[in-house]
Design an enzyme around this catalytic site. Sequence first.
Site, mmCIF file in Angstrom:
data_model
loop_
_atom_site.group_PDB
_atom_site.id
_atom_site.type_symbol
_atom_site.label_atom_id
_atom_site.label_comp_id
_atom_site.label_asym_id
_atom_site.label_seq_id
_atom_site.Cartn_x
_atom_site.Cartn_y
_atom_site.Cartn_z
ATOM 1 N N HIS A 1 -2.616 -9.388 12.436
ATOM 2 C CA HIS A 1 -2.014 -8.222 11.787
ATOM 3 C C HIS A 1 -1.627 -7.269 12.923
ATOM 4 O O HIS A 1 -2.457 -6.978 13.792
ATOM 5 C CB HIS A 1 -3.015 -7.548 10.848
ATOM 6 N N CYS B 1 -3.485 -3.265 4.359
ATOM 7 C CA CYS B 1 -2.600 -4.303 4.926
ATOM 8 C C CYS B 1 -3.069 -5.715 4.590
ATOM 9 O O CYS B 1 -2.463 -6.698 5.039
ATOM 10 C CB CYS B 1 -2.493 -4.131 6.428
ATOM 11 N N GLU C 1 0.844 -1.198 0.000
ATOM 12 C CA GLU C 1 0.000 0.000 0.000
ATOM 13 C C GLU C 1 0.876 1.243 0.000
ATOM 14 O O GLU C 1 0.395 2.346 0.252
ATOM 15 C CB GLU C 1 -0.958 -0.010 1.187
HETATM 16 N N1 CAA Z 1 1.940 4.167 30.368
HETATM 17 C C1 CAA Z 1 1.288 3.108 29.827
HETATM 18 N N2 CAA Z 1 0.315 3.222 28.875
HETATM 19 C C2 CAA Z 1 -0.007 4.476 28.473
HETATM 20 C C3 CAA Z 1 0.636 5.616 28.977
HETATM 21 C C4 CAA Z 1 1.650 5.427 29.955
HETATM 22 N N3 CAA Z 1 2.308 6.456 30.509
HETATM 23 N N4 CAA Z 1 0.108 6.699 28.375
HETATM 24 C C5 CAA Z 1 -0.843 6.246 27.499
HETATM 25 N N5 CAA Z 1 -0.903 4.897 27.570
HETATM 26 C C6 CAA Z 1 -1.763 3.995 26.814
HETATM 27 C C7 CAA Z 1 -3.186 4.485 26.664
HETATM 28 O O1 CAA Z 1 -3.953 4.229 27.829
HETATM 29 C C8 CAA Z 1 -3.630 3.663 25.479
HETATM 30 O O2 CAA Z 1 -3.909 2.349 25.883
HETATM 31 P P1 CAA Z 1 -5.368 1.738 25.629
HETATM 32 O O3 CAA Z 1 -5.577 1.793 24.127
HETATM 33 O O4 CAA Z 1 -5.242 0.352 26.153
HETATM 34 O O5 CAA Z 1 -6.321 2.604 26.363
HETATM 35 C C9 CAA Z 1 -2.358 3.578 24.629
HETATM 36 O O6 CAA Z 1 -1.278 3.935 25.486
HETATM 37 C C10 CAA Z 1 -2.366 4.512 23.438
HETATM 38 O O7 CAA Z 1 -2.713 5.775 23.906
HETATM 39 P P2 CAA Z 1 -3.739 6.694 23.080
HETATM 40 O O8 CAA Z 1 -4.951 5.908 22.716
HETATM 41 O O9 CAA Z 1 -3.928 7.969 23.807
HETATM 42 O O10 CAA Z 1 -2.820 6.945 21.792
HETATM 43 P P3 CAA Z 1 -3.032 7.896 20.591
HETATM 44 O O11 CAA Z 1 -4.468 8.297 20.453
HETATM 45 O O12 CAA Z 1 -2.028 8.988 20.701
HETATM 46 O O13 CAA Z 1 -2.614 6.972 19.354
HETATM 47 C C11 CAA Z 1 -3.185 5.203 17.809
HETATM 48 C C12 CAA Z 1 -2.837 5.577 19.262
HETATM 49 C C13 CAA Z 1 -4.655 5.618 17.542
HETATM 50 C C14 CAA Z 1 -3.020 3.719 17.628
HETATM 51 C C15 CAA Z 1 -2.261 5.988 16.842
HETATM 52 O O14 CAA Z 1 -0.932 5.613 17.060
HETATM 53 C C16 CAA Z 1 -2.619 5.777 15.380
HETATM 54 O O15 CAA Z 1 -3.481 6.466 14.835
HETATM 55 N N6 CAA Z 1 -1.931 4.808 14.688
HETATM 56 C C17 CAA Z 1 -2.182 4.523 13.281
HETATM 57 C C18 CAA Z 1 -3.461 3.736 13.077
HETATM 58 C C19 CAA Z 1 -3.397 2.310 13.562
HETATM 59 O O16 CAA Z 1 -2.331 1.733 13.744
HETATM 60 N N7 CAA Z 1 -4.574 1.728 13.760
HETATM 61 C C20 CAA Z 1 -4.647 0.317 14.110
HETATM 62 C C21 CAA Z 1 -5.839 -0.356 13.487
HETATM 63 S S1 CAA Z 1 -5.857 -0.061 11.726
HETATM 64 C C22 CAA Z 1 -4.866 -1.261 11.046
HETATM 65 O O17 CAA Z 1 -4.587 -2.255 11.675
HETATM 66 C C23 CAA Z 1 -4.345 -1.087 9.661
HETATM 67 C C24 CAA Z 1 -2.978 -0.514 9.723
HETATM 68 O O18 CAA Z 1 -1.961 -1.254 9.721
HETATM 69 C C25 CAA Z 1 -2.828 0.939 9.790
#
Ligand code: CAA
Length: 390
Positions: free
Chosen positions: A233, A111, A79
Amino acid sequence: MKIGIDKIGFYAPHIYLDMNQLAKSRGVEPEKFTIGIGQEKMAIAPITQDPVTLAANAALEILDEKDRKDIDFVIFGTESGIDSSKSAAVYVHDLLGLNPNSRAIEIKQACYGATAGIQMAKGHIALNPESKVLVLGSDIARYGLNTPGEATQGAGAVALVISANPRIMELEEKSVYFTNDIMDFWRPVYSDKAFVDGKLSNEQYMAFFTEVWKQYKEKTGLGLKDFEAICFHLPYTKIGLKALRTVLEEGTEDVKDRLVENYTASTDYNRIVGNIYTGSLYLSLLSLLEQKEDLAEGSRIGMFSYGSGAVGEFFTGILQPDYKDNLRVENHNTLFSSRTEVTVSEYEDIFQETLPTDGSTVKLNIDEDPASICLAGMSDNKRNYVNKMK
Ligand code: CAA
């Protein structure tokens, strides 16, 4: 006739970023990335590596002269492809010196591409049992500097030889697949970075797993106890654990312990490479097979493939006798131990490097890239690749 995975190759670039350093620089607690997201290191692609070279390097690891003759179909799942017309498979076919009487195509569905390639390869082998198919999953995951997705980037490729009488894993016939039009992640042709609705993408990943797992159980009569491990994945390693936890209550304590322990082994490589999009599920499978000592032959491994947009599939494989003899653990240990760490500022510079889009000529320094196959430059809007081994 048994059809499945005969060989697995892997390649990641020679440089990486430590997630603790990225966290410090972005002003977040390192545990958010290392525990909350579950990533330790992120592979960084230098400008001399693109999805074509990553895939070609992954395949170079596994192909012998017989494979080069027997392979008559190259399927490239990506992709982050480099051309909207010509398939990346054609470049790889040339770089590896494969049989000219081959088909070579590129498949795209986020993916899910490599999984679609594997299923297509199964059909090809069923009709042509003497053939082999080279399936490639290769990507550079880019969300952008200082974005929420930044911690879930990565780069790398997996190469799979699909054949009759496979030596690693027979792919079973029954599988469940599911499509629904979702805008959770996409990349318009004018953008070199993905757009993502992070929350929605996580929700849909879970919803698709719930759906295909439910349908798989109904279709096959199998349940959690029938699985030695389930690979996912892995855009980041925490997400698969969350998905696994949604079904663990269906198993006894022994089954739960086994699946959680094997899940951990299936994340070791992904944790230090990052998201490689199409190849991620197969990197996870490779991690399981190479990092878990005591998987018995005949074990059933479940695989959940998810490609945003979205298509999901749950399918299974059976480990073959002596599968361990056909893995390349030492190569991968060396690949990981010889990588060099870059600073956040070096990573940012590399991230922002671009190739010309005006037809001008550029020559890249491939001496600093230890990979056998590199992008050496561009001229007349064409990429010039070299195989240093040729
Ligand atoms: N200690 C331990 N954990 C902590 C922490 C700390 N100090 N601070 C935060 N966390 C935890 C949060 O509680 C959260 O855990 P939970 O999900 O269990 O609640 C985790 O860390 C992540 O924190 P946020 O949800 O606040 O993170 P974010 O909003 O900044 O970003 C994300 C997370 C949405 C995955 C982002 O990285 C993103 O958009 N990534 C790209 C999209 C993606 O990977 N999506 C996955 C599904 S799509 C897919 O699979 C296809 C693909 O390959 C893209």
